[in-house]
Design a protein around this motif. Structure first.
Motif, PDB file in Angstrom:
ATOM      1  N   THR A  30       0.827  -1.203   0.000  1.00 20.42           N
ATOM      2  CA  THR A  30       0.000   0.000   0.000  1.00 20.42           C
ATOM      3  C   THR A  30       0.868   1.263   0.000  1.00 20.42           C
ATOM      4  N   THR A  31       0.323   2.323  -0.566  1.00 20.94           N
ATOM      5  CA  THR A  31       0.957   3.643  -0.520  1.00 20.94           C
ATOM      6  C   THR A  31       0.092   4.650   0.236  1.00 20.94           C
ATOM      7  N   ARG A  32      -1.057   4.195   0.754  1.00 22.43           N
ATOM      8  CA  ARG A  32      -1.967   5.086   1.485  1.00 22.43           C
ATOM      9  C   ARG A  32      -2.108   4.583   2.922  1.00 22.43           C
ATOM     10  N   PHE A  33      -1.076   4.792   3.725  1.00 24.56           N
ATOM     11  CA  PHE A  33      -1.106   4.344   5.113  1.00 24.56           C
ATOM     12  C   PHE A  33      -2.113   5.145   5.945  1.00 24.56           C
ATOM     13  N   ASP A  34      -2.487   6.326   5.455  1.00 24.13           N
ATOM     14  CA  ASP A  34      -3.398   7.166   6.227  1.00 24.13           C
ATOM     15  C   ASP A  34      -4.823   6.638   6.224  1.00 24.13           C
ATOM     16  N   ILE A  35      -5.194   5.803   5.245  1.00 21.93           N
ATOM     17  CA  ILE A  35      -6.569   5.301   5.185  1.00 21.93           C
ATOM     18  C   ILE A  35      -6.620   3.782   5.233  1.00 21.93           C
ATOM     19  N   MET A  36      -5.575   3.141   5.706  1.00 19.28           N
ATOM     20  CA  MET A  36      -5.574   1.682   5.804  1.00 19.28           C
ATOM     21  C   MET A  36      -6.637   1.228   6.803  1.00 19.28           C
ATOM     22  N   GLY A  37      -7.395   0.205   6.415  1.00 16.07           N
ATOM     23  CA  GLY A  37      -8.422  -0.347   7.284  1.00 16.07           C
ATOM     24  C   GLY A  37      -9.730   0.391   7.274  1.00 16.07           C
ATOM     25  N   ARG A  38      -9.814   1.541   6.586  1.00 17.92           N
ATOM     26  CA  ARG A  38     -11.056   2.299   6.510  1.00 17.92           C
ATOM     27  C   ARG A  38     -11.739   2.033   5.190  1.00 17.92           C
ATOM     28  N   LYS A  39     -13.070   2.006   5.207  1.00 17.62           N
ATOM     29  CA  LYS A  39     -13.841   1.747   3.997  1.00 17.62           C
ATOM     30  C   LYS A  39     -13.967   3.031   3.191  1.00 17.62           C
ATOM     31  N   VAL A  40     -13.492   2.946   1.961  1.00 18.15           N
ATOM     32  CA  VAL A  40     -13.619   4.062   1.027  1.00 18.15           C
ATOM     33  C   VAL A  40     -14.189   3.512  -0.271  1.00 18.15           C
ATOM     34  N   LYS A  41     -14.465   4.394  -1.218  1.00 18.96           N
ATOM     35  CA  LYS A  41     -14.978   3.947  -2.506  1.00 18.96           C
ATOM     36  C   LYS A  41     -13.936   3.070  -3.174  1.00 18.96           C
ATOM     37  N   GLY A  42     -14.413   1.887  -3.611  1.00 27.78           N
ATOM     38  CA  GLY A  42     -13.510   0.965  -4.274  1.00 27.78           C
ATOM     39  C   GLY A  42     -12.973  -0.116  -3.357  1.00 27.78           C
ATOM     40  N   GLY A  43     -13.438  -0.195  -2.086  1.00 28.90           N
ATOM     41  CA  GLY A  43     -13.003  -1.262  -1.202  1.00 28.90           C
ATOM     42  C   GLY A  43     -12.447  -0.697   0.086  1.00 28.90           C
ATOM     43  N   MET A  44     -11.664  -1.523   0.780  1.00 25.78           N
ATOM     44  CA  MET A  44     -11.069  -1.096   2.033  1.00 25.78           C
ATOM     45  C   MET A  44     -10.075   0.032   1.786  1.00 25.78           C
ATOM     46  N   GLY A  45      -9.810   0.790   2.851  1.00 27.08           N
ATOM     47  CA  GLY A  45      -8.932   1.937   2.716  1.00 27.08           C
ATOM     48  C   GLY A  45      -7.570   1.553   2.180  1.00 27.08           C
ATOM     49  N   GLY A  46      -7.097   2.276   1.188  1.00 30.71           N
ATOM     50  CA  GLY A  46      -5.805   2.015   0.589  1.00 30.71           C
ATOM     51  C   GLY A  46      -5.811   0.906  -0.423  1.00 30.71           C
ATOM     52  N   SER A  47      -6.921   0.182  -0.584  1.00 34.86           N
ATOM     53  CA  SER A  47      -6.941  -0.965  -1.479  1.00 34.86           C
ATOM     54  C   SER A  47      -6.838  -0.560  -2.937  1.00 34.86           C
TER      55      SER A  47
END
Length: 492
Positions: A30-47
């Motif tokens: 991942t390159t988005r450690f700030d949103i890891m584990g959070r649900k965002v558009k397109g799947g889990m955070g950082g996915s």
């Protein structure tokens, strides 16, 4: 410095490093450690902001990387270390371990002692409230030598989240700290506050100078016996039983393993001229590419086949791989390059998620090709050619209308062959009305029945045209027998 000048310097440095051999760092995860584990558009955070295959980092291209490691924690300002003559340092979740060349203090620890991971024989637990129970743990702020190993020289050490693995100069393995899931290798889940010897690594199964050790979030590993056989214990995957004591990994028997690292639930190994990984992957940290995420069994990273891996590191949702640029040809130039703009990568992956390219089957491709050819031919035709190429249906309809107009209508009501249409239709019981929709066929008018009494039983219906019945005789009631002229009983 202008961007063009910086790019020129980086390119020059890369060429010089390539000529001299050198080593380069590759990254996947991942390159988005700030949103890891959070649900965002397109799947889990950082996915959607992932590097799913080993990728070159543009800021580090041309830099000769010798060793890499990964951990977790907060970002703080650097401070001078109080350990003198330190030879190595590794970190866990909330503690640090140093190796020193000072006799009698070859291993020192500092940090949080909650599970005994410092090895000082206590967890420094105390109650912070008088009227209730609220436990806390007094941290060890300064590096302190582990007294149990004061008479031994520790040469290798690895840290998990809350446990420690160490090897002395004699090749014996010691573990201490949090014992959940059997990660200490003692066939029990008890916490150890002091270093404890792992019984299986003794006699002919000790660790040599070239053997390695590794510790993950809930597991431990090492090679032993001088044959490079890999042993692992603890919780190795999300499902299945834990390994409460060291067991050999038979899938990697015979491989010359040089380096290994473990993350939360994934593992990476550098062996021979291959990079091998396995475990659970949520952010592409195994480096298999977009076609596969996880693997239960060890599997090669195909894009790195033939490259010499010298060091690996694993963290939460990411993996670091150091490869030798010597004798790889242009293989490393075929890898993707990441310039550090995680937001642009996230937007690009989101666009591919919501607007994926459509895959056509072979039949659909043939149909589309034929339709395109037909459109090109139609566009090239003149209006006169398009009029001549009318459809057969339109031609047949125009011919029918022309025939109807040319033929004169018979005056005597015949169809031209001497037969009267209406009479034939009446004789066959058909209707002359034809057309579409309701009333297309009108039912034939039934002829009157020659019955003298009308329909069924009873008197005939009025106005049916049936012949009048014979008059009754005087004094007859019409039901047989001669009675009065009126129906019913005769009056007295």
């Amino acid at each position: 410095m202008p961007a063009s000048a910086a790019a020129g310097v980086a390119a020059e440095g890369e060429e010089n490093a390539a000529e001299a051999g050198g080593r380069e760092l590759l990254y996947c995860g991942t390159t988005r450690f700030d949103i890891m584990g959070r649900k965002v558009k397109g799947g889990m955070g950082g996915s959607r902001g992932n590097l799913v295959s080993p990728t070159r980092l543009r800021p580090l291209m041309g830099v000769d990387i010798r060793f890499v490691a990964s951990g977790c924690g907060t970002e703080v300002s650097p401070a001078p270390c109080l350990v003198t003559e330190a030879t190595n340092a590794v970190c866990g979740a909330d503690f640090t371990v140093w190796l020193s060349s000072v006799e009698g203090s070859s291993i020192l620890t500092a940090g949080l002692p909650q599970y005994g991971q410092l090895g000082h024989g206590s967890d420094n637990e105390y109650n912070t409230k008088v009227s209730s129970v609220k436990l806390s743990y007094d941290p060890q702020p300064r590096p302190r030598a582990v007294a149990t190993l004061s008479g031994k020289t520790v040469v290798k050490v690895a840290c998990g989240t809350n446990h420690t693995v160490a090897v002395d100069s004699s090749g014996f393995v010691y573990t201490w700290g949090f014992g959940g899931y059997g990660r200490l290798g003692h066939n029990e889940q008890k916490d150890e506050w002091q270093p404890r010897l792992v019984q299986i690594f003794q006699k002919n199964n000790i660790l040599g100078p070239n053997d390695i050790i590794s510790a993950g979030s809930a597991s431990s590993a090492c090679t032993a016996g001088g044959r490079g056989q890999l042993y692992m214990w603890g919780k190795l995957k999300n499902s299945g039983d834990e390994w409460m004591y060291p067991k050999p990994v038979t899938d990697l028997s015979g491989w010359n393993i040089r380096c290994m690292a473990s993350g939360s639930m994934h593992h990476t190994v550098g062996a021979d001229d291959s990079c091998i990984s396995w475990g659970h992957s949520e952010y592409g940290e195994l480096g298999y590419g977009p076609t596969q995420k996880s693997s239960v069994n060890p599997k090669k990273v195909d894009i790195l086949e033939g490259m010499h891996v010298t060091s690996v590191g694993c963290g939460v949702g990411m993996s670091l791989i150091v490869v030798d640029r010597a004798n790889v040809g242009n293989k490393i130039d075929q890898l993707d390059t990441f310039d550090g703009d995680s937001d642009a990568l996230f937007q690009e992956n989101m666009k591919s998620l919501y607007f994926p390219p459509r895959c056509y089957s072979k039949e659909e491709q043939d149909t589309n090709t034929s339709q395109q050819h037909a459109r090109h031919e139609t566009a090239a035709e003149t209006p006169e050619q398009a009029t001549k190429k009318a459809t057969p249906t339109a031609n047949s309809r125009s011919n029918k209308r022309k025939t109807t107009v040319d033929q004169p209508k018979p005056e005597d009501g015949t169809d031209g062959s001497g037969e009267e249409i209406k009479e034939v239709q009446r004789s066959h019981g058909t209707s002359t009305r034809r057309g579409r929709g309701r009333g297309a066929k009108t039912a034939a008018t039934p002829e009157a029945k020659p019955s003298g009494r009308g329909r069924g039983r009873g008197r005939p219906k009025k106005g049916t045209g049936s012949p009048d019945p014979a008059p009754l005789e005087a004094g007859s009631s019409g039901r047989g027998g001669k009675k009065s002229g009126k129906r019913g009983r005769p009056r007295k």
